[in-house]
Design a protein around this motif. Structure first.
Motif, mmCIF file in Angstrom:
data_model
loop_
_atom_site.group_PDB
_atom_site.id
_atom_site.type_symbol
_atom_site.label_atom_id
_atom_site.label_comp_id
_atom_site.label_asym_id
_atom_site.label_seq_id
_atom_site.Cartn_x
_atom_site.Cartn_y
_atom_site.Cartn_z
ATOM 1 N N ALA A 320 0.784 -1.155 -0.009
ATOM 2 C CA ALA A 320 -0.001 0.064 0.187
ATOM 3 C C ALA A 320 0.810 1.260 0.028
ATOM 4 O O ALA A 320 0.603 2.270 0.637
ATOM 5 N N PHE A 321 2.035 1.039 -0.627
ATOM 6 C CA PHE A 321 2.815 2.467 -0.933
ATOM 7 C C PHE A 321 3.040 2.806 -2.333
ATOM 8 O O PHE A 321 2.641 1.810 -3.369
ATOM 9 N N ASN A 322 2.995 4.012 -2.598
ATOM 10 C CA ASN A 322 2.859 4.497 -3.907
ATOM 11 C C ASN A 322 4.127 5.314 -4.302
ATOM 12 O O ASN A 322 4.230 6.489 -4.169
ATOM 13 N N PRO A 323 5.479 4.859 -4.908
ATOM 14 C CA PRO A 323 6.433 5.680 -5.250
ATOM 15 C C PRO A 323 6.085 6.463 -6.286
ATOM 16 O O PRO A 323 5.447 5.999 -7.172
ATOM 17 N N LEU A 324 6.667 7.733 -6.373
ATOM 18 C CA LEU A 324 6.455 8.778 -7.241
ATOM 19 C C LEU A 324 7.460 8.425 -8.502
ATOM 20 O O LEU A 324 6.929 9.047 -9.624
ATOM 21 N N SER A 325 8.309 7.768 -8.438
ATOM 22 C CA SER A 325 9.414 7.516 -9.288
ATOM 23 C C SER A 325 9.984 6.258 -9.369
ATOM 24 O O SER A 325 10.187 5.811 -8.235
ATOM 25 N N LEU A 326 10.800 5.709 -10.509
ATOM 26 C CA LEU A 326 11.353 4.489 -10.047
ATOM 27 C C LEU A 326 12.729 4.723 -9.255
ATOM 28 O O LEU A 326 12.911 3.534 -8.791
ATOM 29 N N SER A 327 13.102 5.785 -8.841
ATOM 30 C CA SER A 327 14.218 5.883 -8.117
ATOM 31 C C SER A 327 13.784 5.552 -6.631
ATOM 32 O O SER A 327 14.694 5.169 -5.896
ATOM 33 N N GLU A 328 12.440 5.391 -6.408
ATOM 34 C CA GLU A 328 11.810 5.167 -5.039
ATOM 35 C C GLU A 328 11.359 3.697 -4.892
ATOM 36 O O GLU A 328 10.797 3.340 -4.036
ATOM 37 N N GLN A 329 11.668 3.035 -5.751
ATOM 38 C CA GLN A 329 11.121 1.554 -5.954
ATOM 39 C C GLN A 329 12.112 0.839 -4.749
ATOM 40 O O GLN A 329 13.126 1.326 -4.745
ATOM 41 N N LEU A 330 11.610 -0.334 -4.420
ATOM 42 C CA LEU A 330 12.105 -1.243 -3.531
ATOM 43 C C LEU A 330 12.684 -2.384 -4.339
ATOM 44 O O LEU A 330 11.660 -3.015 -4.779
ATOM 45 N N ARG A 331 13.824 -2.675 -4.463
ATOM 46 C CA ARG A 331 14.279 -3.631 -5.350
ATOM 47 C C ARG A 331 14.770 -4.649 -4.380
ATOM 48 O O ARG A 331 15.200 -4.491 -3.242
ATOM 49 N N PHE A 332 14.813 -5.823 -4.911
ATOM 50 C CA PHE A 332 15.164 -7.262 -4.246
ATOM 51 C C PHE A 332 16.124 -8.147 -4.943
ATOM 52 O O PHE A 332 15.902 -8.156 -6.293
ATOM 53 N N LYS A 333 16.656 -9.143 -4.437
ATOM 54 C CA LYS A 333 17.397 -10.076 -4.921
ATOM 55 C C LYS A 333 16.631 -11.447 -4.796
ATOM 56 O O LYS A 333 16.270 -11.931 -3.497
ATOM 57 N N ILE A 334 16.337 -12.068 -5.879
ATOM 58 C CA ILE A 334 15.831 -13.271 -5.858
ATOM 59 C C ILE A 334 16.780 -14.400 -5.073
ATOM 60 O O ILE A 334 18.077 -14.656 -5.954
ATOM 61 N N SER A 335 16.575 -14.759 -4.185
ATOM 62 C CA SER A 335 17.460 -15.951 -3.353
ATOM 63 C C SER A 335 17.070 -17.549 -4.032
ATOM 64 O O SER A 335 18.076 -18.154 -4.460
ATOM 65 N N CYS A 336 15.946 -17.508 -4.002
ATOM 66 C CA CYS A 336 15.564 -18.950 -4.612
ATOM 67 C C CYS A 336 14.290 -19.002 -5.207
ATOM 68 O O CYS A 336 13.397 -18.184 -4.458
ATOM 69 N N HIS A 337 13.748 -19.913 -5.944
ATOM 70 C CA HIS A 337 12.569 -20.058 -6.374
ATOM 71 C C HIS A 337 12.113 -21.276 -6.502
ATOM 72 O O HIS A 337 13.103 -22.311 -6.681
ATOM 73 N N GLU A 338 10.953 -21.864 -6.008
ATOM 74 C CA GLU A 338 10.473 -23.268 -6.135
ATOM 75 C C GLU A 338 8.914 -23.457 -6.155
ATOM 76 O O GLU A 338 8.397 -22.458 -6.107
#
Length: 351
Positions: A320-338
């Motif tokens: 429920a948050f709304n970044p105003l630009s791509l610079s405010e995005q939250l990024r993650f590293k995928i550790s694993c997927h299954e």
């Protein structure tokens, strides 16, 4: 004390992996203590092994030495965490290894607990025992992320779990959400709960879903009754809930439910460590609570269960948050997927 590196002798790595497998047997039952395993090796043969099953019971080294008996003399002990050097509810394990006559101790990593913190190694070395530290450290630390972080920073390890559709929705506009994900995914969530000292949710989730947030799986490898029940914390800033045996909500009928009624989530997490010895925290809540933890950079691990379905734009979003630009995005590293049944499980770490 010698320090291992990635070129550590293959034999040490092999036997340390066996010790890690021993430690995993106590993964769901040792809280608030760390899960620890120990293997005793004589002339390349395992003569003793053990793990720490529960707080207040003997540590892994005690069980392994008892299993090895007289074969421990002159042997090598592989331990996933530095042997303790202090007397608590059990005697110091470092002294037990010395008394048993082991010749060498190989340790995955030092214990950051101020009561230990290198003292166990020092006791062993003063007794003339050869000590090697640093074998499969990363793998061993993965068993006790919460304990280790809490000892180092006085903050817990926070996992945020979200179940969502392909289009990032967690419930219909009415709040209907049972069930987006499959039985297999929900069973996996039971493992996350069993790892956790506390589960944090929001008052809206309590009112909408009336969850139990308990551990009830029969597929953990140990009876659910042996798993310490996670403490439940309800974020209730508007004071919409209260303890009552006659409450409409299951969590409110639990007298041990903790209500947190201010915005300071950092203070909550510190209290859970210092006051309640809760080192692993699982957040199971709606978009608002999830966003609060994410935006305040309090999430160590994000677990997303994604079902192969679409719920549409009017369904409730996962955050429920709304970044105003791509610079405010939250990024993650995928550790694993299954894949779990029809669903995809993603484990991610914040960048």
């Amino acid at each position: 004390m010698s320090t291992s590196n990635h070129a550590q002798d293959a034999q040490d790595r092999y036997f340390m992996m066996l010790a890690i497998e021993q430690a995993k047997q106590g993964l769901y039952t040792t809280r608030p203590n760390p899960a620890v395993g120990c293997v005793i090796v004589q002339a390349g043969v395992v003569v003793g092994q053990g793990f720490h099953p529960k707080a207040g019971q003997p540590h892994a080294e005690v069980f392994a030495l008892k299993d090895a008996s007289a074969h421990a003399v002159g042997a090598t002990a592989y331990v996933t965490l530095e042997p303790c050097s202090h007397t608590g509810r059990t005697p110091p394990c470092a002294l037990g290894l010395i008394k048993a006559g082991v010749q060498r101790v190989v340790i995955a990593g030092l214990d950051p607990n101020p009561q230990v913190a290198g003292r166990g190694v020092k006791l062993l070395e003063q007794a003339g025992i050869d000590v090697t530290v640093g074998v499969l450290t990363e793998q061993a630390e993965g068993l006790n992320r919460g304990f280790l972080k809490a000892m180092r920073t006085q903050m817990p390890y926070v996992r945020l779990k979200i179940a969502t559709s392909l289009d990032g929705r967690t419930a219909m506009a009415t709040g209907e959400s049972k069930w987006i994900t499959s039985t297999a995914a929900r069973e996996d969530v039971q493992k996350l709960r069993a790892l956790s000292g506390a589960i944090v949710t929001g008052s809206e989730t309590v009112i909408t879903d009336d969850p139990q947030l308990n551990v009830r799986s029969s597929q953990l490898g140990v009876p659910a009754g042996q798993v310490p029940a996670p403490m439940v914390v309800v974020l209730d800033r508007r004071q919409r809930l209260e303890h009552s045996l006659q409450s409409d909500y299951q969590l409110c009928r639990r007298l041990d439910t903790l209500y947190w009624r201010n915005d300071d989530l950092t203070a909550l997490l510190k209290d859970l460590v210092s006051e309640y010895q809760c080192y692993d925290i699982l957040v199971e809540a709606g978009a608002s609570v999830a966003s609060s933890f994410l935006s305040q950079q309090l999430v160590d691990e994000l677990i997303v269960y994604q079902a192969p379905c679409l719920l549409g734009e009017k369904a409730r979003p996962m955050v429920a948050f709304n970044p105003l630009s791509l610079s405010e995005q939250l990024r993650f590293k995928i550790s694993c997927h299954e894949q779990l049944g029809p669903d995809l499980k993603l484990t991610l770490y914040p960048l």
